[in-house]
Design a protein around this motif. Structure first.
Motif, mmCIF file in Angstrom:
data_model
loop_
_atom_site.group_PDB
_atom_site.id
_atom_site.type_symbol
_atom_site.label_atom_id
_atom_site.label_comp_id
_atom_site.label_asym_id
_atom_site.label_seq_id
_atom_site.Cartn_x
_atom_site.Cartn_y
_atom_site.Cartn_z
ATOM 1 N N ALA A 127 -19.257 -12.509 51.603
ATOM 2 C CA ALA A 127 -18.305 -11.473 51.181
ATOM 3 C C ALA A 127 -17.459 -11.988 50.020
ATOM 4 N N GLN A 128 -16.982 -13.238 50.136
ATOM 5 C CA GLN A 128 -16.163 -13.809 49.062
ATOM 6 C C GLN A 128 -16.969 -13.924 47.773
ATOM 7 N N ALA A 129 -18.217 -14.363 47.903
ATOM 8 C CA ALA A 129 -19.065 -14.501 46.707
ATOM 9 C C ALA A 129 -19.322 -13.137 46.073
ATOM 10 N N ALA A 130 -19.577 -12.122 46.896
ATOM 11 C CA ALA A 130 -19.839 -10.779 46.367
ATOM 12 C C ALA A 130 -18.623 -10.259 45.602
ATOM 13 N N VAL A 131 -17.431 -10.545 46.104
ATOM 14 C CA VAL A 131 -16.207 -10.137 45.400
ATOM 15 C C VAL A 131 -16.138 -10.845 44.046
ATOM 16 N N ASP A 132 -16.391 -12.159 44.060
ATOM 17 C CA ASP A 132 -16.275 -12.931 42.828
ATOM 18 C C ASP A 132 -17.330 -12.535 41.792
ATOM 19 N N LEU A 133 -18.469 -12.057 42.253
ATOM 20 C CA LEU A 133 -19.551 -11.692 41.319
ATOM 21 C C LEU A 133 -19.331 -10.315 40.687
ATOM 22 N N LYS A 134 -18.330 -9.589 41.177
ATOM 23 C CA LYS A 134 -17.855 -8.352 40.531
ATOM 24 C C LYS A 134 -18.952 -7.318 40.259
ATOM 25 N N ARG A 135 -19.734 -7.051 41.266
ATOM 26 C CA ARG A 135 -20.714 -5.973 41.157
ATOM 27 C C ARG A 135 -20.614 -5.110 42.413
ATOM 28 N N ASP A 136 -21.060 -3.862 42.336
ATOM 29 C CA ASP A 136 -21.309 -3.138 43.572
ATOM 30 C C ASP A 136 -22.401 -3.888 44.326
ATOM 31 N N GLY A 153 -28.246 -5.818 61.386
ATOM 32 C CA GLY A 153 -27.193 -4.799 61.313
ATOM 33 C C GLY A 153 -25.834 -5.360 61.700
ATOM 34 N N LEU A 154 -25.804 -6.218 62.729
ATOM 35 C CA LEU A 154 -24.536 -6.835 63.135
ATOM 36 C C LEU A 154 -23.986 -7.706 62.008
ATOM 37 N N CYS A 155 -24.881 -8.404 61.325
ATOM 38 C CA CYS A 155 -24.458 -9.244 60.203
ATOM 39 C C CYS A 155 -23.920 -8.374 59.069
ATOM 40 N N ALA A 156 -24.584 -7.269 58.783
ATOM 41 C CA ALA A 156 -24.081 -6.348 57.756
ATOM 42 C C ALA A 156 -22.684 -5.861 58.132
ATOM 43 N N GLY A 157 -22.495 -5.548 59.420
ATOM 44 C CA GLY A 157 -21.174 -5.118 59.890
ATOM 45 C C GLY A 157 -20.117 -6.189 59.691
ATOM 46 N N LEU A 158 -20.477 -7.448 59.969
ATOM 47 C CA LEU A 158 -19.514 -8.544 59.785
ATOM 48 C C LEU A 158 -19.195 -8.734 58.298
ATOM 49 N N ILE A 159 -20.210 -8.654 57.436
ATOM 50 C CA ILE A 159 -19.950 -8.804 55.989
ATOM 51 C C ILE A 159 -19.013 -7.689 55.509
ATOM 52 N N LEU A 160 -19.232 -6.459 55.998
ATOM 53 C CA LEU A 160 -18.335 -5.345 55.628
ATOM 54 C C LEU A 160 -16.917 -5.619 56.093
ATOM 55 N N GLU A 161 -16.789 -6.125 57.296
ATOM 56 C CA GLU A 161 -15.471 -6.455 57.848
ATOM 57 C C GLU A 161 -14.777 -7.507 56.968
ATOM 58 N N ASN A 165 -11.415 -7.288 54.635
ATOM 59 C CA ASN A 165 -10.317 -8.269 54.670
ATOM 60 C C ASN A 165 -10.001 -8.793 53.273
ATOM 61 N N GLU A 166 -11.044 -9.031 52.480
ATOM 62 C CA GLU A 166 -10.872 -9.582 51.129
ATOM 63 C C GLU A 166 -10.221 -8.581 50.188
ATOM 64 N N LEU A 167 -10.719 -7.353 50.217
ATOM 65 C CA LEU A 167 -10.375 -6.380 49.172
ATOM 66 C C LEU A 167 -9.355 -5.342 49.634
ATOM 67 N N GLY A 168 -9.164 -5.241 50.940
ATOM 68 C CA GLY A 168 -8.312 -4.171 51.469
ATOM 69 C C GLY A 168 -9.158 -2.953 51.784
ATOM 70 N N GLU A 169 -8.795 -2.286 52.870
ATOM 71 C CA GLU A 169 -9.589 -1.174 53.399
ATOM 72 C C GLU A 169 -9.814 -0.070 52.358
#
Lengths: 246, 246
Positions: A127-136, A153-161, A165-169
């Motif tokens: 999740a942190q890396a995806a934020v830093d890479l600045k792409r959808d 699917g559970l892992c996808a749910g955790l990454i979304l969570e 947390n990183e970006l705000g809801e």
């Protein structure tokens, strides 16, 4: 950030990955194994779709790794169990890896700007890396033979969570499937291992003697490093980008 | 009982329905509307796939109902809002209905032994009927244009929950997608309306002025009757089979 969660590789369309970061998730076991191998010092992992391609890519000193139907491929050095990818086995080596679903997912995502390998082990770091890479971002659940697998699917749910947390809801937007996976993760977050044990792959692997792999792969956020595809090779994303030490 | 939950019509294969009971779910709005119309005394509903077929089936005294892109079809008597299907409008009438996803789902399920129409409104009654019909069961989430819709998944989760209550936890077995939908339902069961409002269809319908339909269709287990397909016509399953009065 827009985050699309895709249920299995069969549902993925290559063009949907253009200009995106794709996190490929195959919790049982390809991406869990990739993370483990890279953290244990392997030089890089070449994901390929077929056994033939794996043999073509092989150079002296490499390790051949992978599975078909959960079993090590005849003549290969390693199977698809993270437990095999120890420091002693893989340190300093290049690995050619072919698995039924995970490596196929990576190949399918080739049009993306960035391809990361995600699992429960490193969901927060992804999740942190995806934020830093600045792409959808697309979270591509590998699934099993084009059928949805609960653990992905559970892992996808955790990454979304973690992205929330990183970006705000208010700053994340996901599709209906992502909403469902996040709900499912939140419901089972304190019993992840039990939920995975009750899944199709969990039952199959438990019966096939891979019970320790289930325990190993069900641990959320124990690794702070993220594999990223550079040209044809998965390597660890530099630690400055993942922000915290392993 | 084995219960397979299918994410959308595009993923459904007709042969998988052989010898099964299929519960077709299109919460927003086809199956919610079908339940409402039958409870409000319409004689029967003929689900058809195209506007042309609807007009071919029409006989004097019938009502033509349905939507394309959430809007009433030009020349039709009724759209696809449950609120239109009042006692005054539909009592004693036969309705020819065509909608984008729900009626397509019913057509797709034609090889099944029994086809029921399920929604949040009648989930418990659907579970009871499925038990009484003594077949393995498929819950076919209609989705939207072959993409998963959260509200249908939540309904599948509720039906699974009711089946577990009916049969006991040890006597139901579902696929990974079913496990995920049940988890997601349990996480959101106290905020079903809010969850549906945040879904793709929820947002679209709220913007299009169908906010009351969202409220109406988000109410779990308010109807004790189950529509079943008899030949080409949906009628209410006899009450003795659904066990409780409306």
């Amino acid at each position: 950030m827009h985050i699309e969660v895709v249920a299995n590789i069969g549902e993925a369309r290559s063009d949907d990955f253009l200009h995106k970061t794709v996190i490929v998730v195959d919790v049982l076991r390809a991406t869990s194994t990739i993370i483990t191998a890279l953290i244990n010092g392997c030089k890089g992992i070449i994901p390929v779709e077929t056994v033939l391609k794996a043999k073509e890519q092989y150079q002296e000193g490499d390790l051949l790794g992978g599975e078909r139907f959960c079993k090590k491929i005849p003549g290969f050095d390693l199977g698809n169990s993270p437990a095999e990818y120890t420091w002693e086995s893989v340190h300093g080596k290049r690995i050619i890896l072919t698995t039924t679903n995970g490596t196929r997912g990576i190949q399918k995502a080739m049009k993306a700007d960035h391809i990361l390998a995600g699992a429960l082990l490193n969901s927060r770091a992804c999740a942190q890396a995806a934020v830093d890479l600045k792409r959808d971002t697309v979270i591509l659940c590998a699934g099993t033979q084009d059928v949805f697998s609960l653990e992905d699917g559970l892992c996808a749910g955790l990454i979304l969570e973690e992205l929330a947390n990183e970006l705000g809801e208010r700053n994340i937007l996901t599709n209906d499937f992502g909403l469902a996976m996040r709900g499912c993760y939140l419901q089972t977050k304190d019993t992840l291992y039990e939920a995975i044990l009750a899944s199709a792959n969990g039952k199959k692997m438990s019966k096939s003697g891979f019970h320790d792999d289930l325990i190993q792969c069900s641990r959320p956020n124990v690794a702070n490093r993220v594999p990223i595809l550079e040209r044809d090779q998965l390597v660890l994303l530099p630690q400055s980008l993942t922000r915290s030490a392993f």
